[in-house]
Design a protein around this motif. Structure first.
Motif, short mmCIF file in Angstrom:
data_model
loop_
_atom_site.label_atom_id
_atom_site.label_comp_id
_atom_site.label_asym_id
_atom_site.label_seq_id
_atom_site.Cartn_x
_atom_site.Cartn_y
_atom_site.Cartn_z
N SER A 6 -26.60 23.64 140.48
CA SER A 6 -26.98 24.94 139.91
C SER A 6 -28.46 25.02 139.58
O SER A 6 -29.00 26.11 139.37
CB SER A 6 -26.16 25.23 138.65
N GLY A 7 -29.11 23.87 139.48
CA GLY A 7 -30.50 23.84 139.06
C GLY A 7 -30.68 23.99 137.57
O GLY A 7 -31.81 24.07 137.08
N LYS A 8 -29.58 24.01 136.83
CA LYS A 8 -29.63 24.18 135.38
C LYS A 8 -29.10 22.95 134.66
O LYS A 8 -28.28 22.21 135.19
CB LYS A 8 -28.79 25.38 134.94
N GLY A 9 -29.59 22.76 133.45
CA GLY A 9 -29.08 21.71 132.60
C GLY A 9 -28.06 22.24 131.61
O GLY A 9 -27.61 23.39 131.69
N TRP A 10 -27.71 21.39 130.64
CA TRP A 10 -26.67 21.76 129.68
C TRP A 10 -26.99 21.12 128.33
O TRP A 10 -27.55 20.02 128.26
CB TRP A 10 -25.31 21.28 130.18
N VAL A 11 -26.66 21.83 127.28
CA VAL A 11 -26.78 21.32 125.92
C VAL A 11 -25.39 21.37 125.30
O VAL A 11 -24.75 22.43 125.27
CB VAL A 11 -27.77 22.15 125.07
N THR A 12 -24.92 20.24 124.83
CA THR A 12 -23.59 20.18 124.23
C THR A 12 -23.69 19.42 122.91
O THR A 12 -24.73 18.83 122.60
CB THR A 12 -22.59 19.49 125.19
N ALA A 13 -22.62 19.43 122.14
CA ALA A 13 -22.66 18.80 120.82
C ALA A 13 -21.34 18.11 120.52
O ALA A 13 -20.28 18.51 120.99
CB ALA A 13 -22.96 19.84 119.74
N GLU A 14 -21.45 17.05 119.72
CA GLU A 14 -20.29 16.38 119.15
C GLU A 14 -20.51 16.30 117.64
O GLU A 14 -21.63 16.07 117.18
CB GLU A 14 -20.09 15.00 119.76
N TYR A 15 -19.44 16.51 116.89
CA TYR A 15 -19.50 16.57 115.43
C TYR A 15 -18.41 15.69 114.85
O TYR A 15 -17.30 15.62 115.39
CB TYR A 15 -19.30 18.03 115.00
N SER A 16 -18.74 15.01 113.77
CA SER A 16 -17.70 14.24 113.09
C SER A 16 -18.06 14.07 111.62
O SER A 16 -19.23 14.08 111.24
CB SER A 16 -17.52 12.86 113.73
N MET A 17 -17.03 13.94 110.81
CA MET A 17 -17.20 13.60 109.40
C MET A 17 -16.85 12.12 109.25
O MET A 17 -15.75 11.69 109.63
CB MET A 17 -16.30 14.46 108.51
N LEU A 18 -17.79 11.34 108.74
CA LEU A 18 -17.57 9.91 108.61
C LEU A 18 -16.64 9.61 107.44
O LEU A 18 -16.52 10.41 106.50
CB LEU A 18 -18.91 9.20 108.45
N PRO A 19 -15.98 8.45 107.46
CA PRO A 19 -14.95 8.15 106.46
C PRO A 19 -15.40 8.30 105.01
O PRO A 19 -14.63 8.75 104.17
CB PRO A 19 -14.57 6.70 106.78
N GLY A 20 -16.64 7.94 104.67
CA GLY A 20 -17.07 8.01 103.28
C GLY A 20 -17.78 9.30 102.91
O GLY A 20 -18.46 9.36 101.89
N SER A 21 -17.60 10.34 103.73
CA SER A 21 -18.37 11.58 103.51
C SER A 21 -17.77 12.49 102.45
O SER A 21 -18.41 13.46 102.05
CB SER A 21 -18.49 12.34 104.84
N SER A 22 -16.56 12.21 102.01
CA SER A 22 -15.91 13.05 101.00
C SER A 22 -15.21 12.15 99.97
O SER A 22 -15.05 10.95 100.21
CB SER A 22 -14.89 14.00 101.66
#
Length: 267
Positions: A65-81
């Motif tokens: 396609s001649g185009k790139g892509w931007v994607t994301a991954e998200y996570s909450m780590l075990p000690g975050s709450s």
């Protein structure tokens, strides 16, 4: 209406902020060494590590396609709450919430990225929540934009991009109604009891990328919506200013070529 807004401005919150005031914001650049872009973003007690990594590849459906892509991954780590968050990898599947948030982050950053200039390569934005006190998705977008901008700046300096693909700023903030009062940048203690919960993503040109708004109790009025969008707009202007100050200084030179091709280290 003016007197009503003035009275609202005088109302104090649990942390002493005005209704129209952001939590303290900090953006710590190059928090890690190996990703070409990394930022630790803090908004109040919420802390998210955002990294940007390049891959000389694109999703199969974009090949040629001649185009790139931007994607994301998200996570909450075990000690975050206060209660340990179970790693989703241990369960073997992502929650619906996680999938929704990482799609939001990806959409938001693609909205301000020239995918043709990016070329046929992919940028993955990893947003790992170290501490959660409300607004983790919006903080992720704020930090991920800086990580993306730094990564692309390094690729440009290394001659791997013809131009900078990040076209403009992008930031996000939460707003809501608590006890009948519209508030900006809700901490968890406010978010958990809000009558209306809303997340707003906006570009530096003032255009909206996404508005996610839900009445948790009674429906809200059009005037409430307008007031919340105005609150969000002013808050996002401040966040965009913070981002601009950070990226005004070019990131230090790194061996970007090898970092871009790096598949991962041993740990």
């Amino acid at each position: 209406m003016a007197s009503q807004q003035s009275a609202r401005t005088l109302l104090a919150r649990a942390d002493g902020r005005r209704p129209d005031q952001l939590r303290p914001v900090a953006l710590e650049r190059d928090f890690t060494e190996f990703a070409p872009g990394s930022v630790l973003v803090r908004m109040g007690r919420t802390a998210v590590l955002c990294t940007a990594s390049f891959s000389e590849d694109t999703p199969r459906w974009m090949k040629g396609s001649g185009k790139g892509w931007v994607t994301a991954e998200y996570s909450m780590l075990p000690g975050s709450s206060p209660e340990r968050v179970e790693r989703e990898a241990a369960r073997g599947r992502q929650s619906g919430r996680t999938q929704e948030i990482q799609r939001l982050i990806g959409r938001s950053l693609r909205a301000v990225t020239d995918l043709v200039v990016l070329g046929e390569r992919q940028v993955t934005l990893d947003c790992d929540v170290l501490q959660a006190d409300g607004g983790t998705r919006t903080a992720s977008i704020v930090g991920a934009w800086v990580a993306l901008h730094d990564a692309c700046s390094r690729m440009l300096s290394a001659g791997l991009l013809a131009a900078h693909p990040v076209k403009e700023g992008c930031a996000a903030v939460s707003v809501g109604v608590v006890n009948g009062t519209p508030l900006l940048d809700l901490a968890y203690v406010e978010d958990s009891v809000a009558e209306v919960d809303m997340n707003v993503v906006m570009t530096s040109s003032g255009r909206l990328v996404e508005v996610q708004g839900t009445a948790e109790g009674a429906p809200f009025s059009r005037s409430d919506l307008d007031e919340m969008l105005s609150l969000a707009g002013e808050g996002i202007k401040s966040l965009l200013s913070e981002q601009a100050q950070v990226v005004a200084v070019p990131p230090s030179r790194r061996d970007t070529g090898s970092a871009a091709k790096q598949k991962g280290g041993k740990g």
